[in-house]
Write an enzyme that holds these catalytic residues in place. Structure first.
Site, short mmCIF file in Angstrom:
data_model
loop_
_atom_site.label_atom_id
_atom_site.label_comp_id
_atom_site.label_asym_id
_atom_site.label_seq_id
_atom_site.Cartn_x
_atom_site.Cartn_y
_atom_site.Cartn_z
N GLU A 132 0.85 55.53 -51.82
CA GLU A 132 1.88 54.64 -53.16
C GLU A 132 1.54 53.99 -54.39
O GLU A 132 2.33 54.24 -55.15
CB GLU A 132 2.20 52.86 -52.63
CG GLU A 132 3.53 52.30 -53.06
CD GLU A 132 3.62 50.95 -51.62
OE1 GLU A 132 3.90 49.87 -52.29
OE2 GLU A 132 3.74 51.39 -50.38
N TYR B 114 7.59 36.86 -40.98
CA TYR B 114 8.64 36.52 -41.51
C TYR B 114 9.54 37.02 -40.88
O TYR B 114 10.01 37.98 -40.39
CB TYR B 114 8.91 36.27 -43.35
CG TYR B 114 8.74 37.81 -43.34
CD1 TYR B 114 10.15 38.68 -44.18
CD2 TYR B 114 7.95 38.86 -43.51
CE1 TYR B 114 9.84 39.75 -44.22
CE2 TYR B 114 7.87 40.05 -43.17
CZ TYR B 114 9.11 40.40 -43.96
OH TYR B 114 9.14 41.43 -44.60
N HIS C 165 8.88 44.42 -35.27
CA HIS C 165 7.27 45.11 -35.73
C HIS C 165 6.26 44.97 -36.19
O HIS C 165 6.01 44.02 -36.86
CB HIS C 165 8.69 46.42 -36.33
CG HIS C 165 8.71 46.36 -37.74
ND1 HIS C 165 9.98 45.81 -38.34
CD2 HIS C 165 8.64 46.14 -39.10
CE1 HIS C 165 10.42 45.85 -38.76
NE2 HIS C 165 8.87 46.36 -39.78
N GLU D 49 14.68 42.10 -42.24
CA GLU D 49 13.50 42.60 -42.71
C GLU D 49 12.74 41.24 -41.52
O GLU D 49 13.68 40.28 -41.68
CB GLU D 49 12.60 41.90 -43.30
CG GLU D 49 12.36 43.12 -44.33
CD GLU D 49 11.35 44.73 -43.93
OE1 GLU D 49 11.31 44.62 -42.68
OE2 GLU D 49 10.82 45.48 -44.99
N HIS E 157 3.20 49.82 -42.57
CA HIS E 157 3.44 49.92 -41.36
C HIS E 157 2.36 50.39 -40.51
O HIS E 157 2.09 51.67 -40.83
CB HIS E 157 4.25 49.98 -40.96
CG HIS E 157 6.16 49.29 -41.39
ND1 HIS E 157 6.49 50.51 -42.34
CD2 HIS E 157 6.20 48.39 -41.43
CE1 HIS E 157 7.81 48.79 -42.69
NE2 HIS E 157 7.82 48.41 -42.43
N GLU F 168 8.84 41.22 -39.86
CA GLU F 168 7.49 41.81 -39.14
C GLU F 168 7.11 40.50 -38.68
O GLU F 168 6.74 39.79 -39.15
CB GLU F 168 7.54 42.15 -40.65
CG GLU F 168 8.28 43.61 -40.47
CD GLU F 168 7.46 44.54 -42.12
OE1 GLU F 168 8.05 45.24 -42.56
OE2 GLU F 168 7.10 43.52 -43.16
N TRP G 31 8.86 38.07 -48.66
CA TRP G 31 7.85 37.41 -47.62
C TRP G 31 6.62 37.08 -48.73
O TRP G 31 5.58 36.21 -48.46
CB TRP G 31 7.39 38.84 -46.94
CG TRP G 31 7.12 40.12 -47.92
CD1 TRP G 31 6.27 40.49 -49.00
CD2 TRP G 31 8.32 40.87 -48.55
NE1 TRP G 31 6.20 41.72 -49.56
CE2 TRP G 31 7.90 41.89 -48.99
CE3 TRP G 31 9.78 41.19 -47.76
CZ2 TRP G 31 8.51 43.29 -49.56
CZ3 TRP G 31 10.48 42.32 -48.64
CH2 TRP G 31 9.75 43.58 -49.09
N HIS H 295 15.16 49.81 -39.89
CA HIS H 295 16.01 48.53 -40.72
C HIS H 295 17.44 48.64 -40.70
O HIS H 295 17.77 49.40 -41.30
CB HIS H 295 15.25 48.60 -42.32
CG HIS H 295 13.88 48.46 -42.20
ND1 HIS H 295 12.61 49.24 -42.74
CD2 HIS H 295 12.92 46.98 -41.69
CE1 HIS H 295 11.77 49.00 -42.30
NE2 HIS H 295 11.72 47.93 -42.12
N CYS I 231 3.42 46.87 -49.38
CA CYS I 231 2.94 47.14 -48.02
C CYS I 231 3.18 48.42 -47.45
O CYS I 231 3.68 49.04 -48.00
CB CYS I 231 4.46 45.87 -47.26
SG CYS I 231 4.54 44.49 -49.03
#
Length: 194
Positions: A86, A104, A31, A114, A68, A116, A161, A24, A66
Site C-alpha cells: 500500500e 468498532y 471480521h 464496517e 485484513h 471489525e 475507526w 462489505h 489498514c
C-alpha cells in the site's frame, strides 16, 4: 489472487472466511482486520487519505495503514505486507501491538457497514512512502501530539475507526515510541501473532 477475510464471532473466534469483495455491505459480518500507525524518529505519524474508489470511506483521511490478515497469516506478516503493497514502506524490525482488542462498527451515508475486530499496531520507518494510487491518494507526516489533539477536538476529520482509536492511544502516554506493548495473548483467538 482474490483477498479473503476471516469472519469471527463476538469472542473473536474464527467462524469461516469470505471474499473481501463481498464482505462489505449493509449487513457486514464481524471480521478480523488491523490498523497500523507508522511513525518516524521525530514522533510524527504518517496520515493517509484513502483512494476515492475504495468501498468504505473513500477519500477520507485516516491512520497510516489498514488491512485484513489472510486466513492463518500472522498479524505481523499482514502488517508488513500491507505497508509494502500500500505504501512502499519497509517497517522497522519491531511491530508493536498496542490495542489488541479494539473493535468498532460504523455505517457510511449509503448504508455500507464496517464491522471489525481490529487490533491496533505501531511501527517506525525511515523515509517517505511511495503509495499505490489504487489504495492511497494523499499522505502527510504530522507530529503525533498535534494529530491526536486535532482528532480529539474534532478539527481534523478522520475515519470513524481512527477517531475512536486516537483517544485510546493517547491514554497509553504522550510519546508514541514509548507506548507499552500489549501481550499477543490478548489478541482475539482468530488472530495469529507470528
Amino acid at each position: 489472487m482474490e483477498e479473503t477475510v476471516v469472519l469471527v464471532d463476538d469472542e473473536g473466534r474464527d467462524i469461516g472466511t469470505m471474499s473481501k469483495r463481498l464482505v462489505h455491505h449493509r449487513d457486514t459480518p464481524l471480521h478480523l482486520a488491523f490498523s497500523c500507525y507508522v511513525f518516524d524518529d521525530r514522533r510524527r505519524v504518517l496520515v493517509t487519505r484513502r483512494a476515492g474508489h475504495k468501498t468504505t470511506w473513500p477519500g477520507v483521511w485516516t491512520n497510516s495503514c489498514c488491512g485484513h490478515p489472510a486466513p492463518g497469516e500472522p498479524m505481523t506478516g499482514a502488517v508488513r505486507r500491507r505497508l509494502v503493497d500500500e505504501l512502499g514502506l519497509t517497517p522497522a524490525e519491531e511491530i508493536t501491538l498496542v490495542l489488541p482488542r479494539f473493535r468498532y462498527r460504523a455505517t457510511m451515508a449509503d448504508g455500507t457497514v464496517e464491522n471489525e475486530l481490529c487490533p491496533v499496531l505501531s511501527t517506525v520507518v525511515e523515509g517517505d512512502p511511495v503509495p499505490d494510487p489504487d489504495e492511497v491518494d494523499g499522505w502527510e507526516w504530522v507530529p503525533w501530539a498535534e494529530f491526536a489533539a486535532t482528532v480529539q477536538d474534532g478539527t481534523r476529520d478522520v475515519s470513524p475507526w481512527c477517531r475512536q482509536q486516537v483517544p485510546q492511544l493517547t491514554a497509553l502516554g504522550p510519546d508514541p515510541l514509548a507506548w507499552p506493548a500489549a501481550s499477543h495473548w490478548e489478541l482475539p483467538p482468530a488472530a495469529v501473532w507470528t
